[in-house]
Design a protein around this motif. Structure first.
Motif, PDB file in Angstrom:
ATOM      1  N   GLU A  17       0.839  -1.203   0.000  1.00 29.01           N
ATOM      2  CA  GLU A  17       0.000   0.000   0.000  1.00 29.01           C
ATOM      3  C   GLU A  17       0.872   1.250   0.000  1.00 29.01           C
ATOM      4  O   GLU A  17       1.629   1.494   0.923  1.00 29.01           O
ATOM      5  CB  GLU A  17      -0.920  -0.010   1.228  1.00 29.01           C
ATOM      6  N   GLN A  18       0.743   2.054  -1.019  1.00 22.14           N
ATOM      7  CA  GLN A  18       1.498   3.292  -1.122  1.00 22.14           C
ATOM      8  C   GLN A  18       0.525   4.461  -1.122  1.00 22.14           C
ATOM      9  O   GLN A  18      -0.584   4.373  -1.627  1.00 22.14           O
ATOM     10  CB  GLN A  18       2.351   3.304  -2.387  1.00 22.14           C
ATOM     11  N   GLN A  19       0.971   5.591  -0.587  1.00 21.25           N
ATOM     12  CA  GLN A  19       0.070   6.703  -0.385  1.00 21.25           C
ATOM     13  C   GLN A  19      -0.111   7.563  -1.640  1.00 21.25           C
ATOM     14  O   GLN A  19      -1.088   8.271  -1.770  1.00 21.25           O
ATOM     15  CB  GLN A  19       0.593   7.586   0.766  1.00 21.25           C
ATOM     16  N   ASP A  20       0.860   7.509  -2.552  1.00 24.01           N
ATOM     17  CA  ASP A  20       0.739   8.348  -3.734  1.00 24.01           C
ATOM     18  C   ASP A  20       0.322   7.511  -4.940  1.00 24.01           C
ATOM     19  O   ASP A  20       0.521   6.316  -5.004  1.00 24.01           O
ATOM     20  CB  ASP A  20       2.077   9.043  -4.030  1.00 24.01           C
ATOM     21  N   GLY A  21      -0.291   8.177  -5.902  1.00 26.09           N
ATOM     22  CA  GLY A  21      -0.670   7.515  -7.142  1.00 26.09           C
ATOM     23  C   GLY A  21      -1.786   6.500  -7.000  1.00 26.09           C
ATOM     24  O   GLY A  21      -1.898   5.591  -7.812  1.00 26.09           O
ATOM     25  N   GLN A  22      -2.634   6.650  -5.975  1.00 22.15           N
ATOM     26  CA  GLN A  22      -3.724   5.697  -5.801  1.00 22.15           C
ATOM     27  C   GLN A  22      -4.783   5.885  -6.880  1.00 22.15           C
ATOM     28  O   GLN A  22      -5.090   6.997  -7.283  1.00 22.15           O
ATOM     29  CB  GLN A  22      -4.358   5.872  -4.418  1.00 22.15           C
ATOM     30  N   GLN A  23      -5.341   4.777  -7.355  1.00 20.91           N
ATOM     31  CA  GLN A  23      -6.377   4.803  -8.366  1.00 20.91           C
ATOM     32  C   GLN A  23      -7.637   4.168  -7.805  1.00 20.91           C
ATOM     33  O   GLN A  23      -7.577   3.231  -7.022  1.00 20.91           O
ATOM     34  CB  GLN A  23      -5.923   4.036  -9.618  1.00 20.91           C
ATOM     35  N   ALA A  24      -8.782   4.701  -8.219  1.00 22.22           N
ATOM     36  CA  ALA A  24     -10.052   4.168  -7.743  1.00 22.22           C
ATOM     37  C   ALA A  24     -10.368   2.864  -8.462  1.00 22.22           C
ATOM     38  O   ALA A  24     -10.046   2.685  -9.631  1.00 22.22           O
ATOM     39  CB  ALA A  24     -11.167   5.171  -7.982  1.00 22.22           C
ATOM     40  N   ILE A  25     -10.989   1.942  -7.741  1.00 18.13           N
ATOM     41  CA  ILE A  25     -11.419   0.678  -8.338  1.00 18.13           C
ATOM     42  C   ILE A  25     -12.798   0.343  -7.787  1.00 18.13           C
ATOM     43  O   ILE A  25     -13.030   0.406  -6.582  1.00 18.13           O
ATOM     44  CB  ILE A  25     -10.398  -0.453  -8.047  1.00 18.13           C
ATOM     45  N   GLU A  26     -13.727   0.038  -8.672  1.00 23.07           N
ATOM     46  CA  GLU A  26     -15.093  -0.258  -8.277  1.00 23.07           C
ATOM     47  C   GLU A  26     -15.306  -1.765  -8.202  1.00 23.07           C
ATOM     48  O   GLU A  26     -14.615  -2.544  -8.847  1.00 23.07           O
ATOM     49  CB  GLU A  26     -16.073   0.369  -9.273  1.00 23.07           C
ATOM     50  N   MET A  27     -16.314  -2.141  -7.429  1.00 23.05           N
ATOM     51  CA  MET A  27     -16.611  -3.556  -7.260  1.00 23.05           C
ATOM     52  C   MET A  27     -17.107  -4.149  -8.565  1.00 23.05           C
ATOM     53  O   MET A  27     -17.819  -3.513  -9.328  1.00 23.05           O
ATOM     54  CB  MET A  27     -17.673  -3.726  -6.162  1.00 23.05           C
ATOM     55  N   GLY A  28     -16.707  -5.376  -8.837  1.00 18.80           N
ATOM     56  CA  GLY A  28     -17.146  -6.117 -10.017  1.00 18.80           C
ATOM     57  C   GLY A  28     -16.900  -7.587  -9.784  1.00 18.80           C
ATOM     58  O   GLY A  28     -16.697  -8.025  -8.651  1.00 18.80           O
ATOM     59  N   ASN A  29     -16.911  -8.383 -10.832  1.00 25.91           N
ATOM     60  CA  ASN A  29     -16.553  -9.789 -10.702  1.00 25.91           C
ATOM     61  C   ASN A  29     -15.096  -9.906 -10.269  1.00 25.91           C
ATOM     62  O   ASN A  29     -14.254  -9.107 -10.675  1.00 25.91           O
ATOM     63  CB  ASN A  29     -16.753 -10.521 -12.026  1.00 25.91           C
TER      64      ASN A  29
END
Length: 243
Positions: A17-29
């Motif tokens: 887990e890094q604090q910078d450059g985080q990207q959103a990810i939504e629930m799916g299969n």
């Protein structure tokens, strides 16, 4: 020596887990594609080798198998505690990696056999960022969640209700009470994925029934992964994965 080790952990820049450059990810299969994994302290021993599983969004999946076959490790990979040695984990069309773990983890509720509770009051365990005192709206949500988790009644009987200190790891509460606090916390989180890891194995039949009733409120319209040996859980599952 212990303090030096803590600072080594804090300064570890290879953590998933890094604090910078985080990207959103939504629930799916959820897909495990050719996943291999071994723990860093024992790289020669593979927990998984070419693991391929598919979990559909909104369905209930039971994972079972002998002890030591990697059931809890699978949950740890989904929580981002570790990354696969090789292969990939996909949520929908996105890879679960160091850039997407934080946003995906916020959509997960993890209820295990021995829930982690902090040495503070019940309200602080339910709302970690509550500050000095919850607002009226926050308190209303907490009480509603605790009623759904069959926890409100016993909390009201404690000396200071929701403000009662519960000691280190919740030692002043019974196993069933701790589980119900953990379930109420999960309900408050409003997760999209719920992982249950042998969550009733240490409880007697009365507490187990109470907890399973509470879980029905948490699991509505969720993607659910249940790690268990109990055959009673298999009947309500959409899928069964043997490891």
């Amino acid at each position: 020596g212990a303090t030096r080790y803590l600072f080594e952990l804090l300064n570890n820049d290879t953590d998933a887990e890094q604090q910078d450059g985080q990207q959103a990810i939504e629930m799916g299969n959820i897909s495990f594609n050719n996943v291999a994994f071994s723990y860093p302290n024992n790289p020669e021993k593979k927990v998984f080798n070419m693991l391929n599983i598919h979990i559909k969004q909104g369905e209930k999946t039971v994972i079972r198998g002998p002890s030591g076959n990697g059931k809890s490790t699978l949950a740890k990979l989904l929580l981002g505690y570790y990354l696969p040695t090789s292969g990939e984990i996909k949520i929908g069309e996105k890879l679960l990696n160091k850039h997407t773990i934080a946003s995906f983890r916020s959509n997960i509720a993890y209820v295990e056999q021995e829930p982690i509770l902090f040495s503070s009051s019940i309200i602080e365990n339910l709302l970690p960022d509550v500050g000095e005192k919850p607002t009226q709206e926050q308190m209303k949500k907490v009480i509603n969640a605790c009623k759904k988790a069959n926890a409100h009644e016993f909390i009201e009987l404690l000396p200071n209700g929701y403000y009662t200190p519960i000691s280190d790891r919740g030692n002043q509460l019974s196993g069933g009470q701790k589980q119900r606090i953990a379930i109420a916390r999960a309900i408050l989180q409003e997760p999209e994925l719920v992982i249950l890891d042998e969550f009733t194995s240490a409880l007697d039949s009365k507490n187990r029934h109470c907890i399973e009733q509470a879980m029905e409120q948490l699991l509505l319209n969720k993607t659910v992964i249940i790690i268990t040996h109990k055959e009673s859980q298999f009947e309500k599952a959409d899928n069964l994965i043997m490891l």
